[in-house]
Scaffold this active site. Structure first.
Site, PDB file in Angstrom:
ATOM      1  CB  SER A  21      -1.102 -14.373   2.269  1.00 17.66           C
ATOM      2  OG  SER A  21      -2.378 -14.277   2.811  1.00 17.66           O
ATOM      3  CB  ILE A  22       3.163 -11.444   0.333  1.00 17.46           C
ATOM      4  CG1 ILE A  22       2.499 -10.505  -0.695  1.00 17.46           C
ATOM      5  CG2 ILE A  22       4.673 -11.482   0.145  1.00 17.46           C
ATOM      6  CD1 ILE A  22       2.793  -9.030  -0.509  1.00 17.46           C
ATOM      7  CE1 TYR A 150       2.825   0.289  -3.405  1.00 21.22           C
ATOM      8  CE2 TYR A 150       1.605   2.030  -2.281  1.00 21.22           C
ATOM      9  CZ  TYR A 150       2.009   1.403  -3.444  1.00 21.22           C
ATOM     10  OH  TYR A 150       1.601   1.896  -4.654  1.00 21.22           O
ATOM     11  CE1 TYR A 160      -0.971   0.778   0.872  1.00 23.95           C
ATOM     12  CE2 TYR A 160       0.455   1.914   2.423  1.00 23.95           C
ATOM     13  CZ  TYR A 160       0.032   0.754   1.822  1.00 23.95           C
ATOM     14  OH  TYR A 160       0.620  -0.439   2.156  1.00 23.95           O
TER      15      TYR A 160
END
Ligand code: NAI
Length: 270
Positions: A21-22, A150, A160
């Site tokens: 995870s970021i 994003y 997406y």
């Protein structure tokens, strides 16, 4: 390398699910820079138990909160101030989920209660987090709030799906709330528009492998990794970026400003 950029700063980090995870990488980096924080995630994500490892490693407490529920957020913010011994200097919103994506519903065949749930989790939750903080006056002056986005919010990436719309909504909330937070509380609000990154949320997008390889070839510096994103977020939490607010900041190795790269031209000239 550590620069003590966040020494004495306190905050909340949403969204660390596992070591990919970021938010996980960001928590480690914030810790290395001297920041202290509370970790939070949805109660259902807690059951996976991974977050305990991160809490132990960073000396943090965990408070579960569903980011779509105002009462959970109010509780999280009040308890965090108690635990940390004062108001907050930084908040990371690293949350995203589309039920349409999960269930394989095409963009032209959305199930709207899935859509509603997706935008509540992925976009409106950012407003809810900020409104709860704003109303309880929980941020210190010159604090920093960051959410992750994003670029499908601005240009079409067909797979997406409805996350593109959710990200457009999220980026708009950052600008609009950023105005009031700036005026009234001297707090900055930004979104980071990150390269495709192999995480649970990222790899859930159909065609992710093609997507990430293409972005790699299109970006003069290559894709930004989760670790790179953690580094960038630390700069936004630090005192070195105090007048940066209401921005959507591209962190993508140059992808967003590249029309075509030599590698892509060569691939199609074969
Ligand atoms: P991840 O799957 O590790 O993190 C998503 C997190 O959202 C998870 O921890 C999950 O438990 C949490 N979450 C879901 N529903 C929630 C709820 N109701 N309340 C609280 N938390 C909830 O994936 P990643 O990639 O680290 O995602 C973090 C952020 O980065 C997301 O906003 C994502 O859209 C964004 N991002 C990701 C990219 C990628 O390619 N992985 C690219 C650009 C942005």
């Amino acid at each position: 390398m550590s620069y003590n950029l966040l020494k004495g700063k306190k905050g909340i980090i949403f969204g660390a699910l596992d070591e990919n995870s970021i938010a996980w990488k960001t928590a480690e980096r914030v810790h290395a820079e001297g920041g202290t924080f509370v970790l939070t995630n949805a109660p259902v994500a807690m059951r996976m138990g991974k977050i305990n490892e991160l809490a132990e490693k960073t000396g943090s407490e965990i408070i579960p909160a569903d980011a779509t529920l105002e009462e959970d957020l109010d509780n999280l913010i009040n308890k965090s101030m108690e635990i940390l011994g004062g108001k907050l200097d930084f908040v990371l919103h690293s949350i995203g989920m589309s039920v349409n994506v999960r269930k394989g519903r095409h963009y032209t065949d959305e199930k709207y209660d899935f859509t509603t749930k997706g935008w509540d989790i992925s976009a409106l939750s950012f407003h809810k987090v900020m409104q709860s903080i704003y109303k309880s006056d929980a941020m210190n002056e010159w604090g920093s709030i960051v959410a992750l986005t994003y670029m499908a919010s601005q240009r079409v990436f067909p797979d997406y799906n409805d996350m593109a719309d959710n990200k457009a909504y999220l980026e708009s909330v950052a600008r609009s709330f950023g105005y009031f937070f700036g005026k009234e509380k001297k707090v900055r609000v930004n979104t980071i528009s990150q390269s495709p990154t192999p995480t649970t949320a990222g790899t859930g997008v159909k065609g992710f492998d093609g997507f990430i390889s293409y972005a790699e070839k299109m970006s003069p510096l290559g894709n930004a990794t989760a670790q790179d994103c953690a580094d960038y977020t630390v700069t936004l939490f630090s005192d070195l970026t105090r007048k940066v607010t209401m921005q959507n900041l591209f962190h993508d190795g140059g992808f967003s400003n590249t029309g075509v790269s030599q590698e892509v031209i060569e691939y199609f000239s074969k």
